[in-house]
Design a protein around this motif. Structure first.
Motif, PDB file in Angstrom:
ATOM      1  N   GLU A 349       0.849  -1.196   0.000  1.00 49.70           N
ATOM      2  CA  GLU A 349       0.000   0.000   0.000  1.00 49.70           C
ATOM      3  C   GLU A 349       0.882   1.243   0.000  1.00 49.70           C
ATOM      4  OE1 GLU A 349      -2.695   0.175   3.274  1.00 49.70           O
ATOM      5  OE2 GLU A 349      -3.993  -1.426   2.551  1.00 49.70           O
ATOM      6  N   PRO A 437      -8.887  -1.910  -2.201  1.00 50.73           N
ATOM      7  CA  PRO A 437      -9.328  -1.345  -0.921  1.00 50.73           C
ATOM      8  C   PRO A 437     -10.832  -1.055  -0.955  1.00 50.73           C
ATOM      9  CG  PRO A 437      -7.567  -0.049  -1.952  1.00 50.73           C
ATOM     10  CD  PRO A 437      -8.143  -0.960  -2.992  1.00 50.73           C
ATOM     11  N   ALA A 439     -13.502   2.107  -0.349  1.00 50.39           N
ATOM     12  CA  ALA A 439     -13.619   3.556  -0.201  1.00 50.39           C
ATOM     13  C   ALA A 439     -14.748   3.875   0.770  1.00 50.39           C
ATOM     14  CB  ALA A 439     -13.898   4.194  -1.559  1.00 50.39           C
ATOM     15  N   ALA A 501      -9.784   5.897   0.929  1.00 50.72           N
ATOM     16  CA  ALA A 501      -9.475   4.588   1.508  1.00 50.72           C
ATOM     17  C   ALA A 501      -9.013   4.801   2.947  1.00 50.72           C
ATOM     18  CB  ALA A 501      -8.395   3.890   0.695  1.00 50.72           C
TER      19      ALA A 501
END
Length: 524
Positions: A349, A437, A439, A501
């Motif tokens: 990430e 991910p 949101a 995110a």
């Protein structure tokens, strides 16, 4: 590359990272002496290409395309693979072209950078207390002239140079190889910065923030948005602790960063000023539950270094950029400090901090890797878009301080060239992620009000800083009717304009004018 492009490449001749080889054979070119020369040559070409070299085989030094038989072609590639292996590089691609009955090849060779330790240190402190000068003197290993000679390597915007004030985040790097520190003659030279990454066992990246109060948002972005290991708080001995010093210390501590304090400009301060400033630092630290420790020698570094990462003990070092007093102690401390943010085993990430459109490369996004490992050609998710969706992109290349690497890990500051998105569709605060991910528009958090003249309630609209996200939010739920300075409580927070995110555990700072608070996400 098509045949026409190959001919154009060859006609331009050997340049920086491009080498012509007619034919290499195992018997001649893999004997120890010849191989040593070819290894040095390849290492030079890779460094000149910021991590990548191109070998054109079947071509004379003069650029005549003679071509090779199949056996000669394969043997030449094999020799190049052996040389690359010797210098810890890889042959990543081989392209073949038939020219006048023979084979001409384009062989791509990339440095296989070892994952050395990469320390991130963020500077903070009041304007004109010497943050940029300190970092400039550290990375160059030189003395300042008292007028900011070393600062010029970090303040590079025209108005920064004219005013002597940093207005944006800047980055500097130096490395450690064995027991030696690699200083830079010119930190603005991209090739020299790249060589530090290539040669060092341990890299130290400095994120130099802004001390001028109107740019506090940029300072918060540097501290909150980068996955820093330590904070380096600068206090001028002739000026002392100011409200900005306390504010920056508060931001560092809100992010749970261990702090090191460099008392600068001791060459300009009187003994009384030094004594008063040190007393003020001690008082400020004790008020927030920290233990000040004056580091006077290299031996003191060895005494304290194991305690610094825990964040309770704060070393204080007296320094002068003009005389370099204290720099040996500060460098020794940097040398010995361990990496703190170790999240390489989690899926990759990275929150995006900057977006570039680079000629001949395409779209490049930069930031500090939050967790995991990223490699060239990795498929990733990027977003969220305004509607909460994520787009699939692919990693074309990765650079660390202008040096191309084939992988990067948690804590590295990198630029990642991606394929599949336009620069205009990407914004700061988006995330690049290995797994898709989620949101969110709203999240639950525990918050603490640090400073507010009256009280806050439902409907309060501050700006939040979380990772690289900087966005207006609205408090839509509060467990109490109102909250005042010094109080803690739970709140539901909503992004006003678009989703992001967000995951539980993330820390943030929120502010509105001089009002400030901190928080931690507890649910989404």
């Amino acid at each position: 590359m098509n045949k026409l492009e190959l001919e154009s490449l060859v006609s331009a001749g050997e340049t920086s990272n491009i080498e012509f080889k007619e034919f290499l054979n195992e018997e001649t070119h893999l004997n120890s002496r010849r191989m040593e020369n070819l290894s040095c040559q390849m290492r030079h070409r890779i460094l000149a290409g910021n991590g990548k070299a191109l070998y054109v085989i079947g071509v004379t030094d003069a650029g005549s395309m003679k071509g090779l038989s199949r056996e000669e072609f394969d043997e030449t590639v094999l020799v190049l693979k052996n040389i690359a292996m010797k210098i810890d590089a890889d042959v990543t691609a081989v392209e073949e072209y038939r020219v006048d009955g023979g084979l001409v090849g384009l062989v791509s060779i990339e440095n296989n950078v070892k994952s050395g330790e990469h320390l991130l240190i963020g500077t903070a402190g009041h304007v004109d207390h010497g943050k940029s000068t300190l970092v400039g003197a550290l990375v160059t290993g030189t003395k300042d002239d008292g007028a900011g000679k070393t600062r010029i390597y970090l303040d590079v915007l025209p108005h920064e140079i004219a005013r002597g004030l940093s207005a944006d985040l800047s980055y500097a790097v130096y490395g450690i190889k064995g027991k030696d520190i690699i200083h830079l003659k010119n930190p603005l030279n991209k090739r020299e910065s790249a060589s530090v990454v290539a040669e060092s066992d341990k890299i130290i990246s400095f994120v130099d923030t802004v001390g001028h109060e109107p740019w506090l948002r940029t300072t918060i972005r540097g501290i909150v948005g980068q996955k820093l290991d330590y904070g380096l708080l600068v206090v001028a001995a002739n000026d002392g602790v100011t409200h900005i010093t306390r504010e920056h210390l508060g931001i560092l501590l809100a992010m749970d960063l261990p702090v090191i304090i460099a008392m600068t400009k001791i060459d300009l301060a009187t003994p009384k000023q030094i004594k008063n400033t040190e007393a003020s630092i001690h008082t400020t630290l004790r008020l927030v539950g920290k233990v000040p420790y004056r580091v006077k020698s290299i031996e003191d570094v060895e005494t304290i270094v194991s305690k610094v990462p825990e964040g309770v003990v704060v070393p204080i070092i007296h320094t002068s950029s003009v005389t370099r007093e204290g720099y040996d102690i500060l460098e020794r401390l940097m040398f010995r400090l361990p990496k703190r943010n170790l999240q390489s085993k989690e899926p990759f990430e990275m929150y995006i901090d900057r977006i570039y459109q680079v000629e001949s490369v395409g779209v490049v996004v930069s930031g500090t890797i939050k967790q995991g490992i990223v490699m060239q050609n990795d498929p990733l998710y990027l977003g969220p878009m305004a509607d909460g969706s994520f787009k699939k992109v692919r990693v074309q290349s990765i650079e660390m301080h202008h040096y191309r690497v084939n992988k990067a890990i948690a804590g590295d500051i990198v630029g990642i060239a991606i394929k599949g998105m336009k620069a205009s569709d990407i914004s700061r605060g988006m995330i690049l992620s290995k797994r898709e991910p989620v949101a969110v528009q709203e999240f639950d958090a525990e918050i603490a009000i640090l400073n507010h003249p009256t009280r806050i309630g439902v409907g309060y609209e501050p700006v939040i800083h979380m990772e690289t996200i900087c966005e207006a939010v609205k408090i839509v739920g509060l467990e109490k009717r109102y909250m005042m300075a010094g109080e803690r409580g739970k709140a539901r927070i909503r992004f006003k304009f678009r989703p992001y995110a967000v995951v539980p555990g993330q820390k943030f700072i929120f502010r509105e004018g001089k009002s400030k608070g901190i928080g931690r996400v507890i649910g989404v």
